[in-house]
Design a protein around this motif. Sequence first.
Motif, PDB file in Angstrom:
ATOM      1  N   MET A  28       4.749  17.759  41.533  1.00 25.12           N
ATOM      2  CA  MET A  28       4.694  17.183  40.186  1.00 25.12           C
ATOM      3  C   MET A  28       3.246  17.192  39.719  1.00 25.12           C
ATOM      4  O   MET A  28       2.586  16.165  39.669  1.00 25.12           O
ATOM      5  CB  MET A  28       5.277  15.770  40.196  1.00 25.12           C
ATOM      6  CG  MET A  28       6.748  15.734  40.612  1.00 25.12           C
ATOM      7  SD  MET A  28       7.380  14.098  41.018  1.00 25.12           S
ATOM      8  CE  MET A  28       7.113  13.200  39.496  1.00 25.12           C
ATOM      9  N   LYS A  29       2.749  18.388  39.430  1.00 16.64           N
ATOM     10  CA  LYS A  29       1.354  18.558  39.041  1.00 16.64           C
ATOM     11  C   LYS A  29       1.253  18.940  37.568  1.00 16.64           C
ATOM     12  O   LYS A  29       1.963  19.831  37.104  1.00 16.64           O
ATOM     13  CB  LYS A  29       0.683  19.628  39.900  1.00 16.64           C
ATOM     14  CG  LYS A  29       0.568  19.273  41.379  1.00 16.64           C
ATOM     15  CD  LYS A  29      -0.171  20.372  42.122  1.00 16.64           C
ATOM     16  CE  LYS A  29      -0.348  20.033  43.592  1.00 16.64           C
ATOM     17  NZ  LYS A  29      -1.079  21.112  44.300  1.00 16.64           N
ATOM     18  N   VAL A  30       0.323  18.281  36.874  1.00 16.66           N
ATOM     19  CA  VAL A  30       0.098  18.538  35.450  1.00 16.66           C
ATOM     20  C   VAL A  30      -1.377  18.841  35.216  1.00 16.66           C
ATOM     21  O   VAL A  30      -2.251  18.080  35.653  1.00 16.66           O
ATOM     22  CB  VAL A  30       0.503  17.325  34.580  1.00 16.66           C
ATOM     23  CG1 VAL A  30       0.255  17.623  33.101  1.00 16.66           C
ATOM     24  CG2 VAL A  30       1.953  16.937  34.822  1.00 16.66           C
ATOM     25  N   LEU A  31      -1.640  19.946  34.557  1.00 18.10           N
ATOM     26  CA  LEU A  31      -2.989  20.232  34.069  1.00 18.10           C
ATOM     27  C   LEU A  31      -3.000  19.913  32.577  1.00 18.10           C
ATOM     28  O   LEU A  31      -2.316  20.562  31.786  1.00 18.10           O
ATOM     29  CB  LEU A  31      -3.361  21.697  34.295  1.00 18.10           C
ATOM     30  CG  LEU A  31      -4.834  22.041  34.023  1.00 18.10           C
ATOM     31  CD1 LEU A  31      -5.726  21.448  35.102  1.00 18.10           C
ATOM     32  CD2 LEU A  31      -5.042  23.549  33.951  1.00 18.10           C
ATOM     33  N   ARG A  32      -3.752  18.878  32.217  1.00 18.55           N
ATOM     34  CA  ARG A  32      -3.807  18.428  30.823  1.00 18.55           C
ATOM     35  C   ARG A  32      -5.142  18.880  30.229  1.00 18.55           C
ATOM     36  O   ARG A  32      -6.196  18.667  30.856  1.00 18.55           O
ATOM     37  CB  ARG A  32      -3.680  16.905  30.761  1.00 18.55           C
ATOM     38  CG  ARG A  32      -3.489  16.335  29.354  1.00 18.55           C
ATOM     39  CD  ARG A  32      -3.232  14.828  29.407  1.00 18.55           C
ATOM     40  NE  ARG A  32      -2.224  14.489  30.389  1.00 18.55           N
ATOM     41  CZ  ARG A  32      -0.927  14.688  30.224  1.00 18.55           C
ATOM     42  NH1 ARG A  32      -0.479  15.201  29.100  1.00 18.55           N
ATOM     43  NH2 ARG A  32      -0.072  14.359  31.176  1.00 18.55           N
ATOM     44  N   VAL A  33      -5.108  19.490  29.064  1.00 28.55           N
ATOM     45  CA  VAL A  33      -6.320  20.075  28.480  1.00 28.55           C
ATOM     46  C   VAL A  33      -6.543  19.519  27.074  1.00 28.55           C
ATOM     47  O   VAL A  33      -5.627  19.534  26.236  1.00 28.55           O
ATOM     48  CB  VAL A  33      -6.219  21.621  28.405  1.00 28.55           C
ATOM     49  CG1 VAL A  33      -7.568  22.214  28.013  1.00 28.55           C
ATOM     50  CG2 VAL A  33      -5.747  22.205  29.731  1.00 28.55           C
ATOM     51  N   ILE A  34      -7.740  19.032  26.840  1.00 29.70           N
ATOM     52  CA  ILE A  34      -8.133  18.537  25.512  1.00 29.70           C
ATOM     53  C   ILE A  34      -9.550  19.032  25.236  1.00 29.70           C
ATOM     54  O   ILE A  34     -10.359  19.192  26.154  1.00 29.70           O
ATOM     55  CB  ILE A  34      -8.060  16.990  25.445  1.00 29.70           C
ATOM     56  CG1 ILE A  34      -8.297  16.507  24.003  1.00 29.70           C
ATOM     57  CG2 ILE A  34      -9.031  16.332  26.415  1.00 29.70           C
ATOM     58  CD1 ILE A  34      -7.985  15.022  23.800  1.00 29.70           C
TER      59      ILE A  34
END
Length: 391
Positions: free
Chosen positions: A5-11
């Motif tokens: 359950m891995k998330v790469l969040r980009v802002i």
Amino acid sequence: MIKEMKVLRVIARLNVGGPAKHVSWLSSGLDQKGWENTLVYGEVEENESDMEFFAREMGVRMVKLKSMARSISIKDDLRCLFEIYKLIQKIKPNIVHTHTSKAGFLGRIAAITYNITHQRKIKIIHTFHGHTFQGYFSRPKERLFLLIERILGRFSDKIITISEQQYKEILETYKVGHPANHQIVKLGIDTSFANSLQRNSFRKDFKIAEDQKIFGIVGRIAPIKNHTLFLQSIADFNRIHTSKKTVFVIIGDGEPDLVAGLKKQTHDLGIDNLIFAGNQSNPSYFYGGIDFLVLTSLNEGTPVSILEAFACGIPVVSTNVGGVPDLIINNERGILIPSGDLKGLVNAYESLLVNDNTQIINQAKTYVVQNYSVTALVDSIDKMYRVLLND
């Protein structure tokens, strides 16, 4: 059952504003539900305040890319694209979730490229906090960015909009994505600060008398926020009301040239009851001081400042743009004016000063508590992620 359950969040950057708080609350909350979030972000621009501390205090796992910047640079953007791609290779996320326009472009291109080169299917999600299709750039640039968004929309597993009005704009007006991959997820905000407002500190620091009423505009100084309308409205108001029992405040900062231009305009208009308070990081401090919130923007998503004002019991007057009418519906929770309506804005000041605002204050408080909690935001995104990964 989902094994990883891995998330790469980009802002694009963690400057002062709603998106920075949103990704921080979201990343922290999802970590507590078993997700492994990594927040990728870039440099703030000169004279922007950095909210990196906010995410760090919440224990968010973070990676800063110096190549990620709001302004367009072919060299830096290509480097940033490569760096995001390498992070995807290293972390191997199930989901790449992008926020804001620049990060949405680079992050999704990197994820699409990875899917093609590795024959994997990382789920791709993009959240529109606002959009750059109107009011930010020249018309040719706006058309180009819209074309890019339409193409990227075809490769996005989910497109998140944060209000009904924004959903209609993005899907129906601008034709980005299709109904099946769109979902509305309202923002979440932590309103606990509203329980400990500092009623006198702001006034004392800026030498504002207790019997003076304060209209404040909160947020970064940028052309899209249309502070010029705010200044014009103050000048017109002062011509009618000469007692100076009303004070106006700009809370926020921006590029030096823009700020200098507003200060010059203030002088040219003969305004002597406006305070430039600069960036302020403590909402209990400045919301505790102001009596009314003003928003003059030409375009908005769902302004966090309005939600925060609702929680604090501060009446709001705003231009009828973006997702604002979903918040102030039919003037039930504040006053809406047409964009650029100078006379309407001045009339709104007078109305708020003389009328009993108890009803709209109570309705606004109830609305924000029931509809914009951080818990509801995290639960909605958690459910969306799990459904996508189980498809």
